[in-house]
Every structure is written in C-alpha cells, then in structure tokens.
Design a protein around this motif. Structure first.
Motif, PDB file in Angstrom:
ATOM      1  N   ASN A 110       0.822  -1.211   0.000  1.00  0.00           N
ATOM      2  CA  ASN A 110       0.000   0.000   0.000  1.00  0.00           C
ATOM      3  C   ASN A 110       0.860   1.267   0.000  1.00  0.00           C
ATOM      4  O   ASN A 110       0.481   2.277  -0.600  1.00  0.00           O
ATOM      5  N   LEU A 111       2.008   1.197   0.670  1.00  0.00           N
ATOM      6  CA  LEU A 111       2.953   2.312   0.624  1.00  0.00           C
ATOM      7  C   LEU A 111       3.366   2.584  -0.817  1.00  0.00           C
ATOM      8  O   LEU A 111       3.429   3.740  -1.252  1.00  0.00           O
ATOM      9  N   GLY A 112       3.620   1.522  -1.558  1.00  0.00           N
ATOM     10  CA  GLY A 112       3.996   1.664  -2.961  1.00  0.00           C
ATOM     11  C   GLY A 112       2.874   2.249  -3.805  1.00  0.00           C
ATOM     12  O   GLY A 112       3.103   3.158  -4.615  1.00  0.00           O
ATOM     13  N   TRP A 113       1.650   1.758  -3.592  1.00  0.00           N
ATOM     14  CA  TRP A 113       0.516   2.259  -4.361  1.00  0.00           C
ATOM     15  C   TRP A 113       0.254   3.744  -4.075  1.00  0.00           C
ATOM     16  O   TRP A 113       0.011   4.533  -4.987  1.00  0.00           O
ATOM     17  N   LEU A 114       0.294   4.116  -2.812  1.00  0.00           N
ATOM     18  CA  LEU A 114       0.022   5.512  -2.451  1.00  0.00           C
ATOM     19  C   LEU A 114       1.146   6.437  -2.909  1.00  0.00           C
ATOM     20  O   LEU A 114       0.896   7.583  -3.291  1.00  0.00           O
ATOM     21  N   SER A 115       2.386   5.933  -2.887  1.00  0.00           N
ATOM     22  CA  SER A 115       3.505   6.734  -3.392  1.00  0.00           C
ATOM     23  C   SER A 115       3.344   6.964  -4.895  1.00  0.00           C
ATOM     24  O   SER A 115       3.545   8.082  -5.396  1.00  0.00           O
ATOM     25  N   LEU A 116       2.957   5.908  -5.619  1.00  0.00           N
ATOM     26  CA  LEU A 116       2.700   6.046  -7.050  1.00  0.00           C
ATOM     27  C   LEU A 116       1.519   6.992  -7.279  1.00  0.00           C
ATOM     28  O   LEU A 116       1.553   7.832  -8.198  1.00  0.00           O
ATOM     29  N   GLY A 117       0.507   6.870  -6.424  1.00  0.00           N
ATOM     30  CA  GLY A 117      -0.659   7.733  -6.557  1.00  0.00           C
ATOM     31  C   GLY A 117      -0.310   9.197  -6.431  1.00  0.00           C
ATOM     32  O   GLY A 117      -0.738  10.029  -7.238  1.00  0.00           O
ATOM     33  N   THR A 118       0.495   9.533  -5.439  1.00  0.00           N
ATOM     34  CA  THR A 118       0.837  10.948  -5.249  1.00  0.00           C
ATOM     35  C   THR A 118       1.767  11.455  -6.339  1.00  0.00           C
ATOM     36  O   THR A 118       1.730  12.634  -6.695  1.00  0.00           O
ATOM     37  N   ILE A 119       2.589  10.585  -6.901  1.00  0.00           N
ATOM     38  CA  ILE A 119       3.430  10.984  -8.042  1.00  0.00           C
ATOM     39  C   ILE A 119       2.536  11.416  -9.206  1.00  0.00           C
ATOM     40  O   ILE A 119       2.745  12.471  -9.818  1.00  0.00           O
ATOM     41  N   GLY A 120       1.512  10.607  -9.489  1.00  0.00           N
ATOM     42  CA  GLY A 120       0.588  10.955 -10.567  1.00  0.00           C
ATOM     43  C   GLY A 120      -0.179  12.227 -10.283  1.00  0.00           C
ATOM     44  O   GLY A 120      -0.303  13.105 -11.152  1.00  0.00           O
ATOM     45  N   LEU A 121      -0.676  12.357  -9.067  1.00  0.00           N
ATOM     46  CA  LEU A 121      -1.477  13.527  -8.706  1.00  0.00           C
ATOM     47  C   LEU A 121      -0.654  14.811  -8.760  1.00  0.00           C
ATOM     48  O   LEU A 121      -1.090  15.825  -9.317  1.00  0.00           O
ATOM     49  N   TYR A 122       0.530  14.775  -8.171  1.00  0.00           N
ATOM     50  CA  TYR A 122       1.339  15.996  -8.119  1.00  0.00           C
ATOM     51  C   TYR A 122       1.872  16.349  -9.498  1.00  0.00           C
ATOM     52  O   TYR A 122       1.791  17.513  -9.931  1.00  0.00           O
ATOM     53  N   CYS A 158      -4.680  20.978  -1.282  1.00  0.00           N
ATOM     54  CA  CYS A 158      -4.101  19.884  -2.065  1.00  0.00           C
ATOM     55  C   CYS A 158      -3.102  19.098  -1.216  1.00  0.00           C
ATOM     56  O   CYS A 158      -3.086  17.862  -1.217  1.00  0.00           O
ATOM     57  N   ARG A 159      -2.269  19.822  -0.486  1.00  0.00           N
ATOM     58  CA  ARG A 159      -1.276  19.168   0.379  1.00  0.00           C
ATOM     59  C   ARG A 159      -1.925  18.496   1.574  1.00  0.00           C
ATOM     60  O   ARG A 159      -1.502  17.427   2.009  1.00  0.00           O
ATOM     61  N   SER A 160      -2.957  19.124   2.116  1.00  0.00           N
ATOM     62  CA  SER A 160      -3.675  18.499   3.230  1.00  0.00           C
ATOM     63  C   SER A 160      -4.226  17.150   2.799  1.00  0.00           C
ATOM     64  O   SER A 160      -4.094  16.144   3.502  1.00  0.00           O
ATOM     65  N   GLY A 161      -4.845  17.144   1.620  1.00  0.00           N
ATOM     66  CA  GLY A 161      -5.395  15.900   1.099  1.00  0.00           C
ATOM     67  C   GLY A 161      -4.325  14.857   0.886  1.00  0.00           C
ATOM     68  O   GLY A 161      -4.550  13.655   1.092  1.00  0.00           O
ATOM     69  N   ASN A 162      -3.139  15.307   0.494  1.00  0.00           N
ATOM     70  CA  ASN A 162      -2.040  14.372   0.247  1.00  0.00           C
ATOM     71  C   ASN A 162      -1.572  13.706   1.543  1.00  0.00           C
ATOM     72  O   ASN A 162      -1.280  12.505   1.579  1.00  0.00           O
ATOM     73  N   LEU A 163      -1.484  14.479   2.632  1.00  0.00           N
ATOM     74  CA  LEU A 163      -1.125  13.902   3.918  1.00  0.00           C
ATOM     75  C   LEU A 163      -2.203  12.928   4.387  1.00  0.00           C
ATOM     76  O   LEU A 163      -1.902  11.824   4.874  1.00  0.00           O
ATOM     77  N   LEU A 164      -3.466  13.324   4.241  1.00  0.00           N
ATOM     78  CA  LEU A 164      -4.572  12.452   4.630  1.00  0.00           C
ATOM     79  C   LEU A 164      -4.604  11.189   3.778  1.00  0.00           C
ATOM     80  O   LEU A 164      -5.030  10.129   4.236  1.00  0.00           O
ATOM     81  N   LEU A 165      -4.141  11.307   2.528  1.00  0.00           N
ATOM     82  CA  LEU A 165      -4.058  10.126   1.665  1.00  0.00           C
ATOM     83  C   LEU A 165      -3.119   9.093   2.261  1.00  0.00           C
ATOM     84  O   LEU A 165      -3.386   7.891   2.204  1.00  0.00           O
ATOM     85  N   GLY A 166      -2.018   9.560   2.851  1.00  0.00           N
ATOM     86  CA  GLY A 166      -1.110   8.633   3.521  1.00  0.00           C
ATOM     87  C   GLY A 166      -1.741   8.000   4.748  1.00  0.00           C
ATOM     88  O   GLY A 166      -1.613   6.792   4.977  1.00  0.00           O
ATOM     89  N   ILE A 167      -2.453   8.805   5.538  1.00  0.00           N
ATOM     90  CA  ILE A 167      -3.115   8.282   6.735  1.00  0.00           C
ATOM     91  C   ILE A 167      -4.201   7.285   6.360  1.00  0.00           C
ATOM     92  O   ILE A 167      -4.486   6.345   7.120  1.00  0.00           O
TER      93      ILE A 167
END
Length: 303
Positions: free
Chosen positions: A51-63, A151-160
C-alpha cells in the motif's frame, strides 16, 4: 520522441517537487503507525508495504499531473513572463502537455484505489483541487493559497488513509501542510515582480505557526520532544534565512530562492511530523527523500 523533447515534458512535472509529495504519504503512514510494522516485518507488513507503494505512485501521478496542468493553463502568460519554459519555448506542445497531465491524474486516482475506496476518494478530491487551483484558484488573492494548501492536506490524509479508521481522529493534522503551503503560495506571488512585503511577513508568521503546531504534537502524543527538535531546527535553518533576505531586499530572485527553499523543506515538515508520531528513526526515513529532491532541484526548476 527525442530525448530533448522527453526532457521538456519531464520538466513540466517538477520532479524535485514530486519527491516532496511522496514525503506527505510517508508522513501519513507514520501518523497511522504503519511504519513500525513495515520496518519490523510485523503483522500485515507485506500489505502495508504494498500500500505504501501504491500511495507513493498515486501521489506521483497527482502531483506531477497537477503541476503540469498549471503550465498548460499558464502557457499564454509564460510566453510573456517566462518564455524559456517548455510550452512557450516550443519544446513541448500545449495539447501534449494537457494529455500527459490528464493521464497522470488518472494514474494517481487508480493507484490510490488499489488501497481502498476512501483513498481513491481522497485522491480524486486532490486531483479536482489541483485542477481548480491551476485554472481558477491561483488568480484568487485569499482563496488561492487555501486551495493550494488543501491539495497538500489531502495528500497527507491520503497517507493516513492506509488505515481509514484513523482519519476521523487525525484529520486536523491537515492544517499543518495547509498553512505551510498557503504561506509558500502567498510568498511566491512576488517571484516575478517583487514588492510584496506584506505577503512575505504573512508567510513568515504562518511558518512560525507551523513550527509551533508540530512542536505541540509530542506533548499530546507522548513522544519525547528531543526527537522532534532537530527536525524543527533544520526546518528553521532552511526556510527563515532566505525569507528574511527576501523581506529586506524585495528582490524577485531572492523571493524565488525563498520559495524554492520552502518547497524543498516540505520534506522536513513531513519528517518532523513523522518523528513526532513515530520517533526520530522514522523521521530520518522520511528525511532521506531530501537529498534526492535537492539533487533533482539542480536539474529541474522547482517553481
């Protein structure tokens, strides 16, 4: 596609900044307590690591998609103020950049959906907020910085969201990146023309609020304060000297350097949050992203 053309499209994604977004995810996992299981190979570690990998990939795409869309919408203005950028210089086409941005945002949402539906929903929200900022928010004096901060708040919450049940408890932590990024956005408006002393002082005040908020976490979370202090000291060293120089001079170049330092320092903000929740060792893990971002910042523009 030629190497030079590929490089131009890569420039649009601001690679050094993308690394700072990965730090958001890693800090979110620290808040959720997931790193303890990952590094000790405890119960459920394989799933959490995936899941760490998926979310890291997710934020790469989003940002990457979000910042590239910014150049798409700014193409006409950049042709006047920053003609060296990929689109106005002709090294990247506006249509090609738009398609790349759209695909990257889709990748971000789909990657987050591999974790759970709540993660997918947060990722979709971040994507919408990013495009809203690019098209509309950046032109708003007050709502613009808030838009970008969300946008950044959502990104931190995405990790949580790796453990969705914790979002109801820790969602207020989203205020930390919101305030910090809103400050950066406010300061950056003087990067072209300068002379925005009030905005610079406002940014300085907001930076101090962020440091105070992070410093208060160990008190509430029973983490030894000394584990967080070195990270906050490093953060202060990175953001305050260039900002004070910018306040004194009002020089657009110095304002730009202040913005660049603050953007890269988002990694230190996240490392501080991680240390406050999970101890200095996890903070160091997040901080390991800093030299990568600094190296990329020498090769690609940050702002």
């Amino acid at each position: 596609m030629s190497t030079s053309r590929l490089f131009a499209y890569l420039q649009l994604t601001r690679p050094a900044n993308v690394v700072t977004a990965i730090a958001d995810i890693w800090a979110g996992l620290a808040v959720a307590g997931a790193w303890t299981y990952i590094i000790t190979w405890g119960s459920g570690s394989n799933e959490l690591f995936l899941n760490l990998g998926w979310l890291s990939l997710g934020t790469i795409g989003l940002y990457a998609g979000g910042v590239a869309f910014n150049d798409v919408f700014d193409a006409d203005l950049d042709a006047v103020e920053r003609p060296e950028r990929p689109i106005p210089s002709g090294r990247a086409s506006k249509a090609g950049a738009a398609w790349m941005s759209f695909i990257l945002l889709i990748v971000g949402v789909v990657a987050a959906a591999q974790v759970n539906l709540i993660s997918a929903g947060i990722a979709l929200g971040v994507a919408i907020l990013a495009v809203a900022y690019d098209y509309w928010g950046k032109h708003q004096n007050y709502l613009g910085p808030i838009n970008m901060g969300l946008c950044r708040s959502g990104n931190l919450l995405l990790g949580i969201s790796v453990i969705p049940e914790l979002l109801s408890t820790f969602w207020p932590l989203g205020l930390i990146p919101l305030i910090f990024v809103a400050a950066i956005t406010m300061i950056s408006r003087g990067e072209v023309h300068g002379k925005n002393r009030n905005a610079l002082y406002g940014g300085l005040t907001m930076y101090l609020i962020v440091i105070f908020m992070i410093g208060a976490i160990p008190i509430m979370h029973s983490t030894p304060f000394w584990e967080v202090l070195p990270f906050l000291a490093l953060l202060s060293y990175m953001i305050f000297p260039p900002l004070i120089k910018a306040i004194r001079s009002q020089d657009p170049k110095l304002i730009g350097k202040s913005v660049k330092a603050a953007v890269i320092s988002l990694i230190i903000v996240n490392a501080s949050i991680a240390a406050a929740f999970a101890g200095w060792k996890i903070g160091i893990i997040v901080l390991l992203l800093l030299p990568i971002s600094l190296w990329l910042a020498k090769k690609f523009a940050v702002t």
